[in-house]
Every structure is written in C-alpha cells, then in structure tokens.
Scaffold this active site. Sequence first.
Site, PDB file in Angstrom:
ATOM      1  N   HIS A 174     -29.293 -38.769  65.476  1.00 11.14           N
ATOM      2  CA  HIS A 174     -27.969 -38.491  64.925  1.00 11.14           C
ATOM      3  C   HIS A 174     -28.027 -37.329  63.940  1.00 11.14           C
ATOM      4  CE1 HIS A 174     -26.260 -42.647  66.112  1.00 11.14           C
ATOM      5  NE2 HIS A 174     -26.084 -41.732  67.033  1.00 11.14           N
ATOM      6  N   ARG A 228      -2.144 -31.871  55.606  1.00 15.22           N
ATOM      7  CA  ARG A 228      -2.415 -33.288  55.923  1.00 15.22           C
ATOM      8  C   ARG A 228      -2.323 -34.060  54.611  1.00 15.22           C
ATOM      9  NH1 ARG A 228      -6.568 -30.967  59.824  1.00 15.22           N
ATOM     10  NH2 ARG A 228      -6.080 -31.868  61.856  1.00 15.22           N
ATOM     11  N   ARG A 265       3.164 -32.503  56.216  1.00 13.68           N
ATOM     12  CA  ARG A 265       3.253 -33.615  57.175  1.00 13.68           C
ATOM     13  C   ARG A 265       3.261 -34.918  56.388  1.00 13.68           C
ATOM     14  NH1 ARG A 265      -1.491 -34.681  61.421  1.00 13.68           N
ATOM     15  NH2 ARG A 265      -2.578 -35.491  59.629  1.00 13.68           N
ATOM     16  N   GLU A 315       2.459 -34.780  69.660  1.00 16.79           N
ATOM     17  CA  GLU A 315       1.105 -35.269  69.932  1.00 16.79           C
ATOM     18  C   GLU A 315       1.100 -36.503  70.821  1.00 16.79           C
ATOM     19  OE1 GLU A 315      -0.826 -35.544  66.110  1.00 16.79           O
ATOM     20  OE2 GLU A 315       0.852 -36.564  65.183  1.00 16.79           O
ATOM     21  N   ASN A 352      -5.117 -32.415  69.178  1.00 18.26           N
ATOM     22  CA  ASN A 352      -6.189 -33.427  69.085  1.00 18.26           C
ATOM     23  C   ASN A 352      -5.674 -34.756  69.620  1.00 18.26           C
ATOM     24  OD1 ASN A 352      -7.392 -31.364  67.653  1.00 18.26           O
ATOM     25  ND2 ASN A 352      -6.973 -32.255  65.651  1.00 18.26           N
ATOM     26  N   ASP A 353      -4.511 -35.164  69.138  1.00 15.84           N
ATOM     27  CA  ASP A 353      -3.956 -36.426  69.616  1.00 15.84           C
ATOM     28  C   ASP A 353      -3.324 -36.275  70.987  1.00 15.84           C
ATOM     29  OD1 ASP A 353      -4.462 -38.599  67.852  1.00 15.84           O
ATOM     30  OD2 ASP A 353      -3.288 -37.545  66.340  1.00 15.84           O
ATOM     31  N   ARG A 362     -10.308 -39.990  71.110  1.00 20.17           N
ATOM     32  CA  ARG A 362     -10.961 -38.752  70.677  1.00 20.17           C
ATOM     33  C   ARG A 362     -12.256 -39.017  69.918  1.00 20.17           C
ATOM     34  NH1 ARG A 362      -6.276 -36.886  66.315  1.00 20.17           N
ATOM     35  NH2 ARG A 362      -7.762 -36.104  64.814  1.00 20.17           N
ATOM     36  N   CYS A 406      -1.321 -26.907  66.056  1.00 19.79           N
ATOM     37  CA  CYS A 406      -2.131 -27.163  64.860  1.00 19.79           C
ATOM     38  C   CYS A 406      -3.363 -28.002  65.169  1.00 19.79           C
ATOM     39  CB  CYS A 406      -1.294 -27.842  63.775  1.00 19.79           C
ATOM     40  SG  CYS A 406      -0.665 -29.453  64.270  1.00 19.79           S
TER      41      CYS A 406
HETATM   42  C1  PEP Z   1      -3.649 -33.352  65.987  1.00 22.88           C
HETATM   43  O1  PEP Z   1      -3.545 -34.516  66.403  1.00 22.88           O
HETATM   44  O2  PEP Z   1      -3.909 -32.376  66.723  1.00 22.88           O
HETATM   45  C2  PEP Z   1      -3.479 -33.068  64.558  1.00 22.88           C
HETATM   46  C3  PEP Z   1      -3.469 -31.837  64.091  1.00 22.88           C
HETATM   47  O3  PEP Z   1      -3.380 -34.159  63.741  1.00 22.88           O
HETATM   48  P1  PEP Z   1      -4.640 -34.945  63.189  1.00 22.88           P
HETATM   49  O4  PEP Z   1      -5.880 -34.252  63.713  1.00 22.88           O
HETATM   50  O5  PEP Z   1      -4.540 -34.929  61.713  1.00 22.88           O
HETATM   51  O6  PEP Z   1      -4.438 -36.305  63.791  1.00 22.88           O
HETATM   52 MG    MG Z   2      -2.739 -36.032  65.074  1.00 24.14          MG
END
Ligand code: PEP
Ligand code: MG
Length: 851
Positions: free
Chosen positions: A467, A574, A611, A704, A727-728, A738, A775
């Site tokens: 790790h 954030r 946010r 997202e 990301n989400d 993820r 983002c």
């Molecule tokens: C995302 O989900 O892409 C995002 C920017 O929000 P977070 O990574 O804070 O969940």
């Molecule tokens: Mg997100």
Amino acid sequence: MSELKVLSPLSGQVWPLERVPDPVFAQKMVGDGLSVDPTDAVLLAGCDGEVISLHSAGHALTLRTPSGIELLMHVGIDTVTLKGEGFHPRVKKGDKVRVGAPLIAFDIDFLATHARSLLTQVVIANPERVTAWQRASGWVAAGKDTLFTVVVTEEEAGASASSETTVASEAVTIPNASGLHVRPAAVLASLAKGFQSTVKLQIGDRQANARSVTAIMALEIGHGAKVRVVASGPDAAAAVAKLAAVLAQGSGDAGCAPAPAPATTTISLAAAPPPRRRSDDPNLLLGVAASPGLAVGEVVQVRRAEIAVREAGAGPDEERRQLARAIAAAQGQLAALRAQLHAKADPARAAIFAAHAELIADPDLLEIAESAMAKGKSAAFAWKKAVTTHADRLAGLRNQLLAQRANDLRDVGLRVLSILTGEEIRPPEYESGSILIAEDLTPSDTAALDRSRVAGFCTTRGGATSHVAIIARSLGLPALAGIEPAALEVPGGTAVVLDGNKGTLRLHATAEEVARIRRAQERSQRRRQEDLAHALAPAVTLDGKRIEVVANIGGQKDAPQIAQLGGDGVGLLRSEFLFMERSEAPSEEEQFEVYEAIVRAMERDHPLVIRTLDVGGDKPLAYLPIPREDNPFLGERGLRVGLDRPEVLRTQLRAILRAAAFGKVSVMFPMVATLGELRDAKAMLAEEAASLGVPPIPVGIMVEVPAAAIMAAQFARDADFFSIGTNDLTQYTLAMDRGHPRLAPQVDGLSPAVLRLIAHTVEGARSQGRRVGVCGGIGSDWRAVPILLGLGVDELSVSLPSIPAVKAQIRSLRLDACRQLAERALAAESAEEVRTLVPDPDEEPTLSQGS
Ligand code: PEP
Ligand code: MG
C-alpha cells in the site's frame, strides 16, 4: 423431561416473534421464543448457562443451559451492522453465568437512533427439544418475571448438543492471481459478517473464521488453492452459497493488480518473495522499483520511535471502555481521511484506508486484546500485544503480498495506540530534497509526506504491491522497496540518485550523473514555470473561444492563491471542510465569517460558487447521524441530507446569502436527482433571502446523477447554471463505486457513456442559454480537456496546482479540432478507446491528477 423457566432478560413489552420486522425471526428460522421491546439497557441472563457464542458486534449471545437448551438473545434488529457500536458485552465466550447476571449493556439512546428496531429476540435455537410452551404477555420486569417456561425432552444419547446444521461447499479454486490478500479477505469478511452462522474457510485441515480478515490472510491462500466454505447456523446454506460464489469470482479482486499502477510498473505477484537483489558495486544499492521517477537528493535515515505503554490496567471494564473509545475515534479518523481522499478523487488511497477500517474491526484482533484486558492488562498493552502478535504472524508468511500487509496492521495499530496513550504521531519535518531511508514507512506516514520536501524514499521491507507503493505512485513520488539492508547504514546527508524505474539507489553520485538528471528535471520544471508565467493570460483557444478556468477549493487558505495561479474564480467550494472533524455543526455566524473571508480574499469580479454541504454515503459526519443504509450511495447523500434537516441547510443558506453582499457569490446544490428536490431547496433559499431582506443569488446544480443529465433541458428552466461532477456522475452511470477496491480503476470519466451524458447536459443547458462547467477530476486530465471543450463545456473547475497547465493546454487547442475529437470520442466503445484518441502524453504537458 424437565422444565426450564426463562426469566425476561430485559424489562419491557412482550411481542410475539411473528410481529418482529425481520423474516429470520418472524418466520422462526432462528428458533422459537418471544421478543421484548426494552425499556432498560442491560441484557440479563434469563437462566443459568454457559456463553457458547458472543457475536463480535456484541449484539447477540447464546447461552447453553445445563439441559442442553440453547438460548439465543439478539438485541435489536439489524444491529449487527452497528459493528459493536453502542454495545458493551459484560461476559465472554466460555463464561458460566447464573440467572440474572448482566450479559450485554447497551446504549439505548444510540440504538434508538441507529438501529432499525430495539426489539430484542429471546429464542430457543434448538426448539425441537421443547415439547410445551407457556409464554408471557404484556409488560415484564427484567430478572423477575418469567418470559416463558418450556418442557424439555432429554437429549438423545450421542446427539449433537447443537441443532445447527453444518453445510460445506465444494472445493473452490482461487482465481485471484495474488491469492486471498487483504482486499478479497476484507470483501469475504464483510460478507460473512452479514450471516448469523459461523462461517469458516477451510484449506486442507486448516480453518479460519471467515469474518476475520487477518485469520483469512493467515491461511496464506494462494492462486489456484482449493478452498471450501463451511458454515453452521441458521443461515448456513445461504452463507456457503454466497461466499463460495464470491470466492469463485475472485472476491471482488478477479486476480487483477490491486490498484491502479502506471503501465510501466512491473508488479511481481510471485507467492514467495523474490531473492533480494544485491549489487557488487559498493556505491549502488538494489531494490524493487516501487514507484517510477528519478530523484536526486540527500539521505535522511528515518527510525520509528516506539510508543511505550503501561502494562497494568485499571480494571477490565474501564480498559474495555477505553479501547472501544479509541477504536471508535480511529474509525472516525479513517472515515474522515477516506472522505477527504474521495473529495480529491483519489479512490486508490481511499480504498487503502477503507481496508484499514476493516483491519481495526477484526474480531481475532479484538479477541486477543480482550483476553489480555480480562487478565488485568491495560487497553494499550493489550492492543499493542494483539497487533504485534498478528503483524508478526503476517510478516512471517511466505506469500510476499500477505507479508506486506503486516505493515498495514502496524499502521492501524499505531493509530489506535496513539489515541489510547495520547502520544501524538507527528510527521517529521524534512529539508527540501530529502531522500528517506527506512526499514518501512506506514501508509499513513507515506500519505502525510510533504511532496515539496521529500524527493523520494527507499524501504528495506515491502514491495511494489504494498500500500505504501500504491500511495507513492499516487503522489508521483519515486520510491524503492526491498532495498538491500546496507541502505540503513548510509550516513545522513549522502548525495544519492534514486531511480524508481530501475530500482536502484546510487550513492555518491557523480557530478555528471546528477547533472543529467537535474537537466531532465529542469526541463519539466521549465515547462511548469512557463505555464505559471503565462498563468494570467486568459485560456482562449487558437480559434478564439474563451474558457473559464476556475478552482476547486476545500478551504479558506486556498483562496489567495487562485488569482496568483491564474484562476478565474472558484467553480466549486467544497463546504464540507467547515463541517468536518468537529462535534457539532458550525453556526451561521461561523460559516458567514469563513465565506466572507474567502470572497474578500478573491478578486472582486471573480465568481465564488459555494456548494452546500455534501455529506452522506462515503462522507459521514458523526453529529449528523444518517441511519445505516444498505446502499448509502443511493441513500441520504448530498442535497437529500439538507432537505431532510432543513435547519442545517437553512443555516448554511443564510450564511451564503449574507456573504453574497461582498462579491459574486452563487450557491450550488449537490447530488440533485429530481426537479422537486431543486424546487424545495430553491424555495428555502427564497424564504431565507426574504427573511434577511437580501436579493436572490444565482442557483446552480451539480450534475452528478444520470437523471439530472438526462433531464438537463427541464432542469435548465429552474437552474441558472450547471456544474458536472464527473466523479459521481461516472460512478452512478457505470454503477461502480468510485472507491471500490477493484472497480475504482475502471471508474473512468472518459467512458463514452459519461461523455454522452455530458453532451446531453450541454445540449439541455443551451436550450435555455445556461452555462455548463465540469468540476470533477477529468477537468484537469489533459486527455479529457480537448474532448470537454469539443463537447461545448464553458468552464473547467480544477485543483489549484493544475490551473496554469490546463490554461496553457487550452491555449494550444483549436475548437474545431476539439469538436471532431469529441465526435470520435462519443462514437468510441470504451474509455480505453477514447484515451487512445488523444495524442501521446510525452508530447503533451503533464498535468497533476485529481481535483
Ligand atoms: C464530483 O462528484 O465530481 C464532484 C466534484 O464532487 P465530489 O468529488 O466532491 O463528490
Ligand atoms: Mg460529487
């Protein structure tokens, strides 16, 4: 024949089992008896007997009476998922207890808010021995009133004392290239914990508790080994079927390399450690290439100081309490760390700390500590002993991969010990250009290294799959593992060259060698400086399209750097940072002061998008308890949490509205899935603005959830702008967590499915003339940048250090070429194919990953 009287173990209202909201009890699959809705918080022994099982989660216990009746008491419904939180067993397996003895104390307030139900089942698990029942009804007093009286038949000679059926699977051939290492072991252990039966893995004549990660690992089950799943208990057949199927499919590992690693890194998966490489050149030390890259610097020898512990305890109860508190605090730290890493889009590191959370909860570890505390040892002494025993056992294994996990165990062990003793583990401060040499670094040490000062490191232990190596790769820090022990003798201050590609450490490097490496480093440094020098120039494509490049920030300290790095504002604040690592939510005033300070630290005309709180799922907050959910990512997350706790959301909205007086502030809601959610949140915002007497502010949504992308045209009527959280969006589109240990590397935002949703979002936004930003992490992925531009995105919101390079890349692009590229990306079949469409990385500026 004999009669057995069972007193009620708790005071409260008696319920028939049929009314218990859990089919295994309601359908009497566990046994026959009654349920009590408790009003007190100590479970007493209803009769004399021996504790034959005490669930590691502390919520369930079985007593065997002298006549062989097995009385199972199960506090609450689904309380196994609380993993012991709120439960304080007063006995241990093997104890003989008298009627009325306290068995399990529990925190009734905690259970009332965290468990599905407090109903406590008292059942005879071998009801075939009972010929007649007399059951109580109404209200019963603990230890005084009889709950039921049964007539018991004699045990048949030679019959098993237990009614439990034992089921065994066929032998399963282990497909995992690396055997059952920590992640598959953690997957199996968490599955096994979901069954009431005892579940074991058996290889040859050796067995291990399938709920114990370390016990599974200690079996040293390698690739191709034949393993059986053996279970006894009420749900044995289901447990065996489930675990055998999961084992056969790779236990969530499928034999892949355990985490994303650069394609150039060769990972040895041999079961036995490769012979240590030794060099004949006294100035060259050989090791394993653990993380690529070249580093030049001076040696710093790192030695870990031991935490001293007091042996004698202040009594088992007190020491148990202390250990439980320390473990809970350590779990809290790990959860926060995991949430931060998720926020930085670093699933590989997040998965490592998720595995640590499993290691801490390991029942075998707790059992060793428990037995030492029962003998009067202090919690710290008992914990240290348990960790050392297990870690030494792992370290001595032939399987290299498993042996490396000893280091993870020592790491979590130290985390708990530091909390128990109050001795802080402070990361040392290093001079810039330090190359660390140590026997081993823990994953936590490595994650805390200051990349601007530490140029690389070498450890005599570990390997490319440890790790620590995974973390080094994610930090872009060159590293060697398994280096010759002579490295520990190299005097501090010696000039060295570490080659993380070849696995070598050159001592007293020649001036020529150092110069060559420095030249290469300078070239890339120059490129970074050039980008920085031009950072203030707008990001305009060669054919004249201006793209806003704004920052994702997670704290007040980042604000002053935005303009210096050429950022056009903040695309994503954030706000979770304000809510983390504290015992209650921040007040309106406190939030207002921070938002105001951030606005004031920014350029006056730059936008600040705040946010609202995005917690739940992978981002837990102790003081905003969200009931445990089977699918937390599909449960109370993001805006849903705020709508469910309007006082929290309204407080934050008021603070944001007040800060808007000082600049260009907008509010953005996370995880919006339906128009109803957005309208409810907007209504709250309008009400708060009216009550404050301030003007409205622009409202955006994070796109997202696929539903938001698909409905973009409809959302565009209510939302002023969109910011795509890839990301989400990626995890929900691909239905891949993820942070999942095995799947996370495939959670690629360049998947054509995600790109199509982005294209659809842009199209929907355009129908109402709304702007669209991205983002998520792909906003700073140099391969994604031209595609996103080609899809029509107006803004990229990226991590601070990435701003200059992203802007420089945009200035080198032509929009029409980007559009053609985007067309080809949308038509591609996979993320891999999309990645091949973008020109070779060596010819492109390298951007830092993650945002
Ligand atoms: C995302 O989900 O892409 C995002 C920017 O929000 P977070 O990574 O804070 O969940
Ligand atoms: Mg997100």
